[in-house]
Write an enzyme that holds these catalytic residues in place. Structure first.
Site, PDB file in Angstrom:
ATOM      1  N   ALA A  11      33.766  23.856 -14.290  1.00  0.00           N
ATOM      2  CA  ALA A  11      32.325  23.758 -14.567  1.00  0.00           C
ATOM      3  C   ALA A  11      31.477  24.148 -13.364  1.00  0.00           C
ATOM      4  O   ALA A  11      30.326  23.768 -13.254  1.00  0.00           O
ATOM      5  CB  ALA A  11      31.987  22.335 -14.995  1.00  0.00           C
ATOM      6  N   ARG A  17      23.994  33.631 -17.418  1.00  0.00           N
ATOM      7  CA  ARG A  17      23.607  34.205 -18.716  1.00  0.00           C
ATOM      8  C   ARG A  17      22.721  33.262 -19.534  1.00  0.00           C
ATOM      9  O   ARG A  17      22.117  33.667 -20.510  1.00  0.00           O
ATOM     10  CB  ARG A  17      24.873  34.584 -19.509  1.00  0.00           C
ATOM     11  CG  ARG A  17      25.557  35.843 -18.972  1.00  0.00           C
ATOM     12  CD  ARG A  17      26.952  36.039 -19.527  1.00  0.00           C
ATOM     13  NE  ARG A  17      27.944  35.169 -18.872  1.00  0.00           N
ATOM     14  CZ  ARG A  17      29.241  35.174 -19.129  1.00  0.00           C
ATOM     15  NH1 ARG A  17      29.728  36.002 -20.042  1.00  0.00           N
ATOM     16  NH2 ARG A  17      30.063  34.359 -18.494  1.00  0.00           N
ATOM     17  N   GLN A  76      34.144  23.496  -5.721  1.00  0.00           N
ATOM     18  CA  GLN A  76      34.475  24.905  -5.466  1.00  0.00           C
ATOM     19  C   GLN A  76      33.353  25.440  -4.576  1.00  0.00           C
ATOM     20  O   GLN A  76      32.206  25.528  -5.007  1.00  0.00           O
ATOM     21  CB  GLN A  76      34.540  25.684  -6.787  1.00  0.00           C
ATOM     22  CG  GLN A  76      34.917  27.143  -6.573  1.00  0.00           C
ATOM     23  CD  GLN A  76      34.765  27.986  -7.844  1.00  0.00           C
ATOM     24  OE1 GLN A  76      34.103  27.594  -8.807  1.00  0.00           O
ATOM     25  NE2 GLN A  76      35.395  29.153  -7.838  1.00  0.00           N
ATOM     26  N   TYR A 369       2.337  -7.151 -32.674  1.00  0.00           N
ATOM     27  CA  TYR A 369       3.258  -7.017 -31.545  1.00  0.00           C
ATOM     28  C   TYR A 369       4.022  -8.320 -31.393  1.00  0.00           C
ATOM     29  O   TYR A 369       3.430  -9.383 -31.159  1.00  0.00           O
ATOM     30  CB  TYR A 369       2.512  -6.699 -30.239  1.00  0.00           C
ATOM     31  CG  TYR A 369       3.458  -6.723 -29.060  1.00  0.00           C
ATOM     32  CD1 TYR A 369       4.553  -5.857 -29.023  1.00  0.00           C
ATOM     33  CD2 TYR A 369       3.316  -7.637 -28.026  1.00  0.00           C
ATOM     34  CE1 TYR A 369       5.464  -5.895 -27.978  1.00  0.00           C
ATOM     35  CE2 TYR A 369       4.225  -7.679 -26.967  1.00  0.00           C
ATOM     36  CZ  TYR A 369       5.300  -6.808 -26.959  1.00  0.00           C
ATOM     37  OH  TYR A 369       6.207  -6.847 -25.943  1.00  0.00           O
ATOM     38  N   SER A 408      -3.784 -14.107 -39.880  1.00  0.00           N
ATOM     39  CA  SER A 408      -4.050 -12.770 -39.342  1.00  0.00           C
ATOM     40  C   SER A 408      -4.827 -12.836 -38.034  1.00  0.00           C
ATOM     41  O   SER A 408      -5.611 -13.768 -37.817  1.00  0.00           O
ATOM     42  CB  SER A 408      -4.869 -11.966 -40.351  1.00  0.00           C
ATOM     43  OG  SER A 408      -4.113 -11.768 -41.504  1.00  0.00           O
ATOM     44  N   ALA A 426      -6.474 -17.988 -39.264  1.00  0.00           N
ATOM     45  CA  ALA A 426      -6.725 -16.597 -38.879  1.00  0.00           C
ATOM     46  C   ALA A 426      -7.682 -16.534 -37.697  1.00  0.00           C
ATOM     47  O   ALA A 426      -8.584 -17.351 -37.563  1.00  0.00           O
ATOM     48  CB  ALA A 426      -7.306 -15.837 -40.067  1.00  0.00           C
TER      49      ALA A 426
END
Ligand code: UD1
Ligand code: MG
Length: 462
Positions: A11, A17, A76, A369, A408, A426
């Site tokens: 590798a 290319r 290498q 969330y 809510s 709420a």
């Protein structure tokens, strides 16, 4: 005694290319670097060691990308060709005795099964050197296998050195070799190819057979396993072939696709029977999907476990999460790491969950969330509820016990606990623990000022 096996992956090449600053073998198929596929196929053989030969230019990038793959590296120093690359691995192999499988890092479609068959054939035939050839529909770019009149392999001719007659040969070199470790010293006998200024590993066939070493060229049929990737066009072709192979595998296991050309499934993913996948679905990493699930369009699931009968609706993202049987997720839901959604729970549109458990049958259907929270069974979380888990320095947990009802637009300022069966009105901001069965409500008292609007209008006229 069983013969030992070591593997060397070449590798170090520059991959010019590809016309890219990214090392060639790190270009991705389905989002995974191609060299990972090679290493995965090798790992299936359970070799004693794997050495990846890297170059000066790509060493750092490769070591970073492969850090967790438990491989050794060899450098290498200059890109002097594939034979020189293999010689560079000598020190890393450190006197290894046995079979050495050598493979180009740009051959990602090869399977463990094929490599295993190759090793078996090589060992049975008692060769000192073997390689895999295949018949390419278009052999351009590959080394051609040159055989004598009786079909004995004489050598490999690279494209640049081939005559017109040799170029017509369709049997080509895959770049996968098996050396008896005793044959490796012959690499030193390979001479420089003047045209390219490289030492070609392919010359080993001529060198070894010239010295009386028994060499075998085993022609394997399916060309799609051996495609070598040198250009971006070949990369796309390989990606398409890989996707088609994966789809075929899952079709045989009772998974159905509405549009198989747009679904991407990573190699370690497991999918249960009867599961249906809509277009643009990405199943990534270490993901398991149960049976009888439906995954709607534009869903990405990464490193997650999904139970049976789960529905994941459009445009949802699931990362490192666990979803139990029959839960319903989305559309437009985001499950972040550490999320556990229990059986029959429902997470609806624009709900984000992180590092939280949502109990059996619990519901958070709209715009919430839920972070660092433990949500009990059958809890109902109203639209717009937010766990305020972060005080700017530390994260704190929110606990909502079984059967509680959160109205809510509630903010739960952690650390805080809503006990069993309690109600939160709420629009409340909850900063203290709510006792079981209580109603917590924290909002300014509502006033109605009669006739206010009319008086305002008159004022404006004046
Ligand atoms: C090579 C073979 C060819 C074969 C084809 C199969 C040679 C000379 N040719 O050609 O016969 O049909 O693969 O796909 O071997 N590399 C190094 N150091 C170098 C040069 C290359 O490590 O100095 C590595 C590359 O990173 C690559 C592999 O060796 O992973 C093969 O090199 P590449 O340039 O792709 O060779 P091909 O032209 O494809
Ligand atoms: Mg190549």
């Amino acid at each position: 005694m069983k013969k030992a096996l070591a593997c060397v992956v070449l590798a170090a090449g520059q991959g010019t290319r590809m016309k890219s600053s990214i090392p060639k073998v790190l270009h991705t198929l389905n989002g995974i670097p191609m060299i990972h596929y090679v290493l995965r196929a090798l790992a299936g053989l359970r070799p004693e060691r794997v050495v990846v030969v890297v170059g000066r230019d790509n060493r750092k990038a490769l070591e970073e990308a492969l850090g967790s793959d438990a491989v050794g590296f060899a450098l290498q120093r200059s890109p002097l060709g594939t034979a020189h690359a293999l010689m560079s691995a000598a020190r890393a192999l450190g006197g290894f005795e046995g079979d050495v499988l050598v493979i180009n890092g740009d051959t990602p479609l090869v399977s463990t099964g094929t490599l295993r068959r190759f090793i078996t054939r090589h060992r049975r035939a008692r060769r000192g050197l073997s390689l895999i050839s295949f018949v390419a529909a278009d052999p351009a770019g590959y080394g051609r296998i040159i055989r004598d009149g009786s079909g004995n392999p004489l050598g490999i001719r690279e494209e640049g050195d081939a005559t017109a007659e040799e170029k017509a040969v369709k049997e080509v070199n895959s770049g996968i070799y098996l050396f008896d470790s005793g044959t490796l010293p012959l690499l030193k006998k390979i001479r420089l190819n003047d045209k390219k200024g490289e030492y070609y590993l392919t010359d080993i066939l001529e060198v070894a057979s010239g010295r009386g070493i028994r060499c075998g060229v085993f022609c394997f049929g399916d060309e799609t396993e051996f495609i070598g990737i040198n250009t971006r066009e070949e990369l796309l072709r390989a990606q398409r072939l890989l996707r088609e192979r994966t789809v075929r595998y899952w079709l045989e296991r009772d998974v159905s696709f509405m549009d198989e050309t747009s679904v991407y499934i990573h190699p370690d993913v497991v999918i249960g029977r009867g599961t249906r996948l809509y277009p643009n679905v990405y199943l990534e990493g270490d993901t398991t999907i149960g049976s009888g699930c439906v995954i709607y369009p534009d869903v990405r699931i990464t490193d997650s476990t999904v139970g049976d009968g789960v529905t994941i609706k459009d445009s949802s993202v699931v990362e490192s999460a666990e979803i139990h049987d029959d839960a319903v997720i989305g559309p437009f839901a985001r499950l972040r790491p550490g999320t556990v959604i229990m059986k029959d729970a429902k997470i609806g549109n624009f709900v984000e969950v992180k590092a939280s458990t949502v109990g059996e049958g619990a519901k958070a259907q709209h715009l919430s969330y839920i972070g660092d929270a433990d949500v009990g069974r059958n809890v109902n979380i109203g639209a717009g509820t937010i766990t305020c888990n972060y005080d700017g320095v530390k994260k704190h947990r929110t606990v909502i016990e079984e059967g509680a009802f959160i109205g809510s637009d509630t903010q739960l300022v952690a650390p805080v606990r809503v006990e069993k069966g309690a109600y939160v009105g709420a629009g409340s901001t909850i900063t203290r623990d709510v006792p079981a069965g209580a109603l917590a409500i924290s909002r300014s008292r509502e006033r109605h000022i009669r006739g206010w609007a009319g008086r305002k209008k008159k004022k404006r006229k004046r």
